[in-house]
Design a protein around this motif. Structure first.
Motif, PDB file in Angstrom:
ATOM      1  N   LEU B 198      52.328 -44.044  27.325  1.00  0.00           N
ATOM      2  CA  LEU B 198      52.131 -45.496  27.356  1.00  0.00           C
ATOM      3  C   LEU B 198      50.680 -45.816  27.046  1.00  0.00           C
ATOM      4  O   LEU B 198      49.778 -45.390  27.766  1.00  0.00           O
ATOM      5  N   THR B 199      50.440 -46.545  25.985  1.00  0.00           N
ATOM      6  CA  THR B 199      49.064 -46.968  25.689  1.00  0.00           C
ATOM      7  C   THR B 199      49.065 -48.459  25.367  1.00  0.00           C
ATOM      8  O   THR B 199      49.902 -48.940  24.598  1.00  0.00           O
ATOM      9  N   TRP B 200      48.151 -49.162  25.970  1.00  0.00           N
ATOM     10  CA  TRP B 200      48.018 -50.610  25.797  1.00  0.00           C
ATOM     11  C   TRP B 200      47.789 -50.926  24.317  1.00  0.00           C
ATOM     12  O   TRP B 200      47.023 -50.231  23.634  1.00  0.00           O
ATOM     13  N   ALA B 201      48.426 -51.987  23.847  1.00  0.00           N
ATOM     14  CA  ALA B 201      48.346 -52.348  22.424  1.00  0.00           C
ATOM     15  C   ALA B 201      46.897 -52.509  21.958  1.00  0.00           C
ATOM     16  O   ALA B 201      46.569 -52.179  20.817  1.00  0.00           O
ATOM     17  N   LEU B 202      46.019 -52.994  22.832  1.00  0.00           N
ATOM     18  CA  LEU B 202      44.633 -53.220  22.413  1.00  0.00           C
ATOM     19  C   LEU B 202      43.801 -51.931  22.369  1.00  0.00           C
ATOM     20  O   LEU B 202      42.621 -51.966  22.042  1.00  0.00           O
ATOM     21  N   GLU B 203      44.408 -50.785  22.685  1.00  0.00           N
ATOM     22  CA  GLU B 203      43.688 -49.501  22.638  1.00  0.00           C
ATOM     23  C   GLU B 203      44.110 -48.654  21.437  1.00  0.00           C
ATOM     24  O   GLU B 203      43.685 -47.509  21.302  1.00  0.00           O
ATOM     25  N   HIS B 204      44.990 -49.171  20.588  1.00  0.00           N
ATOM     26  CA  HIS B 204      45.468 -48.367  19.461  1.00  0.00           C
ATOM     27  C   HIS B 204      44.386 -48.175  18.393  1.00  0.00           C
ATOM     28  O   HIS B 204      43.558 -49.057  18.169  1.00  0.00           O
ATOM     29  N   ALA B 205      44.395 -47.002  17.764  1.00  0.00           N
ATOM     30  CA  ALA B 205      43.451 -46.713  16.662  1.00  0.00           C
ATOM     31  C   ALA B 205      44.019 -45.555  15.859  1.00  0.00           C
ATOM     32  O   ALA B 205      44.934 -44.854  16.303  1.00  0.00           O
ATOM     33  N   GLU B 206      43.468 -45.351  14.678  1.00  0.00           N
ATOM     34  CA  GLU B 206      43.891 -44.253  13.805  1.00  0.00           C
ATOM     35  C   GLU B 206      43.365 -42.916  14.314  1.00  0.00           C
ATOM     36  O   GLU B 206      42.225 -42.824  14.761  1.00  0.00           O
ATOM     37  N   THR B 207      44.181 -41.889  14.209  1.00  0.00           N
ATOM     38  CA  THR B 207      43.742 -40.530  14.569  1.00  0.00           C
ATOM     39  C   THR B 207      42.738 -40.018  13.522  1.00  0.00           C
ATOM     40  O   THR B 207      43.021 -40.096  12.338  1.00  0.00           O
ATOM     41  N   PRO B 208      41.582 -39.530  13.957  1.00  0.00           N
ATOM     42  CA  PRO B 208      40.571 -39.050  12.997  1.00  0.00           C
ATOM     43  C   PRO B 208      40.882 -37.629  12.539  1.00  0.00           C
ATOM     44  O   PRO B 208      40.095 -36.701  12.769  1.00  0.00           O
ATOM     45  N   GLU B 209      42.035 -37.461  11.876  1.00  0.00           N
ATOM     46  CA  GLU B 209      42.496 -36.136  11.419  1.00  0.00           C
ATOM     47  C   GLU B 209      41.393 -35.421  10.644  1.00  0.00           C
ATOM     48  O   GLU B 209      40.749 -36.016   9.775  1.00  0.00           O
ATOM     49  N   GLY B 210      41.216 -34.152  10.939  1.00  0.00           N
ATOM     50  CA  GLY B 210      40.297 -33.337  10.153  1.00  0.00           C
ATOM     51  C   GLY B 210      38.836 -33.426  10.568  1.00  0.00           C
ATOM     52  O   GLY B 210      37.992 -32.685  10.062  1.00  0.00           O
ATOM     53  N   HIS B 211      38.500 -34.341  11.501  1.00  0.00           N
ATOM     54  CA  HIS B 211      37.110 -34.436  11.964  1.00  0.00           C
ATOM     55  C   HIS B 211      36.742 -33.138  12.684  1.00  0.00           C
ATOM     56  O   HIS B 211      37.499 -32.668  13.528  1.00  0.00           O
ATOM     57  N   THR B 212      35.575 -32.569  12.356  1.00  0.00           N
ATOM     58  CA  THR B 212      35.231 -31.252  12.907  1.00  0.00           C
ATOM     59  C   THR B 212      35.067 -31.261  14.434  1.00  0.00           C
ATOM     60  O   THR B 212      35.262 -30.235  15.069  1.00  0.00           O
ATOM     61  N   ARG B 213      34.688 -32.381  15.004  1.00  0.00           N
ATOM     62  CA  ARG B 213      34.480 -32.414  16.461  1.00  0.00           C
ATOM     63  C   ARG B 213      35.630 -33.107  17.199  1.00  0.00           C
ATOM     64  O   ARG B 213      35.485 -33.499  18.348  1.00  0.00           O
ATOM     65  N   PHE B 214      36.770 -33.256  16.546  1.00  0.00           N
ATOM     66  CA  PHE B 214      37.948 -33.876  17.161  1.00  0.00           C
ATOM     67  C   PHE B 214      38.999 -32.820  17.492  1.00  0.00           C
ATOM     68  O   PHE B 214      39.262 -31.921  16.701  1.00  0.00           O
ATOM     69  N   ARG B 215      39.570 -32.910  18.687  1.00  0.00           N
ATOM     70  CA  ARG B 215      40.682 -32.032  19.064  1.00  0.00           C
ATOM     71  C   ARG B 215      41.747 -32.868  19.781  1.00  0.00           C
ATOM     72  O   ARG B 215      41.441 -33.938  20.311  1.00  0.00           O
ATOM     73  N   GLN B 216      42.962 -32.350  19.817  1.00  0.00           N
ATOM     74  CA  GLN B 216      44.041 -33.041  20.518  1.00  0.00           C
ATOM     75  C   GLN B 216      44.748 -32.038  21.426  1.00  0.00           C
ATOM     76  O   GLN B 216      44.927 -30.885  21.053  1.00  0.00           O
ATOM     77  N   LEU B 217      45.121 -32.480  22.617  1.00  0.00           N
ATOM     78  CA  LEU B 217      45.842 -31.615  23.562  1.00  0.00           C
ATOM     79  C   LEU B 217      47.051 -32.382  24.091  1.00  0.00           C
ATOM     80  O   LEU B 217      46.984 -33.615  24.228  1.00  0.00           O
ATOM     81  N   THR B 218      48.108 -31.661  24.423  1.00  0.00           N
ATOM     82  CA  THR B 218      49.281 -32.367  24.962  1.00  0.00           C
ATOM     83  C   THR B 218      49.081 -32.734  26.435  1.00  0.00           C
ATOM     84  O   THR B 218      49.621 -33.717  26.912  1.00  0.00           O
ATOM     85  N   ASP B 219      48.331 -31.919  27.161  1.00  0.00           N
ATOM     86  CA  ASP B 219      47.949 -32.317  28.523  1.00  0.00           C
ATOM     87  C   ASP B 219      46.662 -31.600  28.893  1.00  0.00           C
ATOM     88  O   ASP B 219      46.132 -30.802  28.110  1.00  0.00           O
ATOM     89  N   LEU B 220      46.146 -31.886  30.099  1.00  0.00           N
ATOM     90  CA  LEU B 220      44.835 -31.351  30.476  1.00  0.00           C
ATOM     91  C   LEU B 220      44.857 -29.855  30.773  1.00  0.00           C
ATOM     92  O   LEU B 220      43.797 -29.237  30.913  1.00  0.00           O
ATOM     93  N   GLY B 221      46.065 -29.282  30.854  1.00  0.00           N
ATOM     94  CA  GLY B 221      46.175 -27.853  31.151  1.00  0.00           C
ATOM     95  C   GLY B 221      45.439 -26.979  30.146  1.00  0.00           C
ATOM     96  O   GLY B 221      44.907 -25.919  30.490  1.00  0.00           O
ATOM     97  N   GLY B 222      45.358 -27.429  28.886  1.00  0.00           N
ATOM     98  CA  GLY B 222      44.713 -26.617  27.851  1.00  0.00           C
ATOM     99  C   GLY B 222      43.221 -26.841  27.717  1.00  0.00           C
ATOM    100  O   GLY B 222      42.561 -26.192  26.888  1.00  0.00           O
ATOM    101  N   LEU B 223      42.673 -27.736  28.525  1.00  0.00           N
ATOM    102  CA  LEU B 223      41.267 -28.112  28.321  1.00  0.00           C
ATOM    103  C   LEU B 223      40.265 -26.986  28.613  1.00  0.00           C
ATOM    104  O   LEU B 223      39.366 -26.738  27.800  1.00  0.00           O
ATOM    105  N   PRO B 224      40.383 -26.294  29.754  1.00  0.00           N
ATOM    106  CA  PRO B 224      39.396 -25.234  30.012  1.00  0.00           C
ATOM    107  C   PRO B 224      39.370 -24.186  28.897  1.00  0.00           C
ATOM    108  O   PRO B 224      38.290 -23.760  28.471  1.00  0.00           O
ATOM    109  N   ASP B 225      40.539 -23.788  28.402  1.00  0.00           N
ATOM    110  CA  ASP B 225      40.585 -22.820  27.295  1.00  0.00           C
ATOM    111  C   ASP B 225      39.939 -23.383  26.030  1.00  0.00           C
ATOM    112  O   ASP B 225      39.222 -22.661  25.326  1.00  0.00           O
TER     113      ASP B 225
END
Lengths: 236, 236
Positions: B198-225
């Motif tokens: 669930l994300t508020w409509a006013l928080e939507h934005a384009e995913t910065p695909e390919g940005h060298t300092r951008f990463r995506q995770l499905t949940d916080l479990g993968g963050l320490p790794d």
């Protein structure tokens, strides 16, 4: 021991604030005068503000919600929607009100910022306090800005710790004995009361007459001299 | 170069938030269903929220004021006071809602706090955010808590500067591309997106695909790794 850090309250210390609340309250009373008397309306509104403080915190948005709640209460639900719209419009006007600096505010902050760490320590709506600081033109003079949800001894202790200052080297200057002076004396700092003619009923407190770290000034014009005198004395 | 500082967003990153707004919106729609259709009510409310953001900032109190305003608008002033009371009661319930931590929130913050400066960086009503942090039980894990009125590149740059960290040594983790990721990439930091259903409509934005300092995770479990991998790579 020297005084290294001077904290300033914002509303009714550096600039007018309560006056805008009073104007809106008068409007509230005028809008509802068909339903209840002046004194009764003030009492009911203050009771709602006190009751809601734990939910809403300090600031204009909570004040507007308390006005709407009181308007519904005192009219047994018969308040016209136009009155509620007017109350919300008054709130939005308050959020846009121009900044009127109080006497000597700029020169006191400017003068003390030369040799001291000067902090702004204020409570209220976050965005509103930031807007007022930006419009005051004083923003660049402060070494730190702390917008807090309440001004308790613990909050002051945490602020002083975060800035690495011992409480006895810190002074807080403000118009509210309850929020700006007593909690700072409580944690070992200096408290300077600069009374403002208008003070919200929920900010009243007893003057700590005779406390060694308490001082009172009629306006901010005397603050640089007071700080210098204290620095030069053997007391600190 | 090492990653020294990890910033966490709070709402819908560490704990549920938007779900409570959605529940209240459904109640708003149900209360006004005699006056307008479901989609129209949602649209009008969103328009009011967008229009009022500059006055009220983010948070529940502004949301309640926007609901009241919309209720008066869509009923041409015929909304019963009981409905307005219900909307205010819903707001007060939101301000009391229990904290539900999201999966792996505690372990991710705990694990990273051992070797990194961990900051909470959140926007919303000041008192409400403080209450939620206190009730989350995570408060003691953070080295700093920054409750801000908006999450712009300038705000992040100021936070990193205040903590003495170069942007390329800082990472921000959150569910909002617009508020948590893009502005941090913008000032030279790392942005990790952990999408929330669930994300508020006013928080939507384009995913910065390919940005060298951008990463995506499905949940916080993968963050320490993820942090450990980045530390070990030659990229930083």
């Amino acid at each position: 021991m020297t005084l290294t850090t001077i904290g300033f309250d914002a509303d009714d210390t550096l600039w007018q604030n309560e006056a805008f609340f009073r104007l809106t309250q008068e409007r509230f009373v005028a809008l509802l005068s068909d339903y209840a008397g002046h004194d009764h309306l003030h009492e009911r509104l203050l009771a709602a503000e006190r009751r809601n403080l734990g939910h809403y915190g300090f600031g204009i948005k909570g004040f507007v919600l308390s006005m709407i709640e009181t308007a519904i209460e005192v009219t047994d639900g018969r308040v016209p929607a136009s009155v509620i719209s007017d109350l919300m419009a008054s709130g939005r006007e308050m959020l846009r009100h121009p900044i009127e600096l109080l006497p000597h505010a700029r020169e006191a902050v400017e003068s003390l910022s030369a040799d001291h760490r000067v902090l702004l320590i204020t409570k209220g709506d976050l965005l509103d306090q930031e807007r007022k600081l930006a419009q005051s033109g004083l923003g660049d003079l402060f070494d730190g800005v702390e917008i807090v949800s309440d001004k308790t001894p613990g909050v002051y202790a945490a602020i002083f710790a975060r800035h690495g200052v011992a409480p006895e080297q810190a002074m807080m200057v403000g118009n509210s004995l309850k929020s700006d002076v007593l909690p700072v004396l409580d944690v070992g700092g200096w408290g300077v009361h600069v009374p403002h003619g208008l003070t919200w009923a929920l900010e009243h407190a007893e003057t700590p007459e005779g406390h060694t770290r308490f001082r009172q000034l009629t306006d901010l014009g005397g603050l640089p001299d007071l700080v210098e005198t204290l620095q030069g004395s053997h007391k600190i």
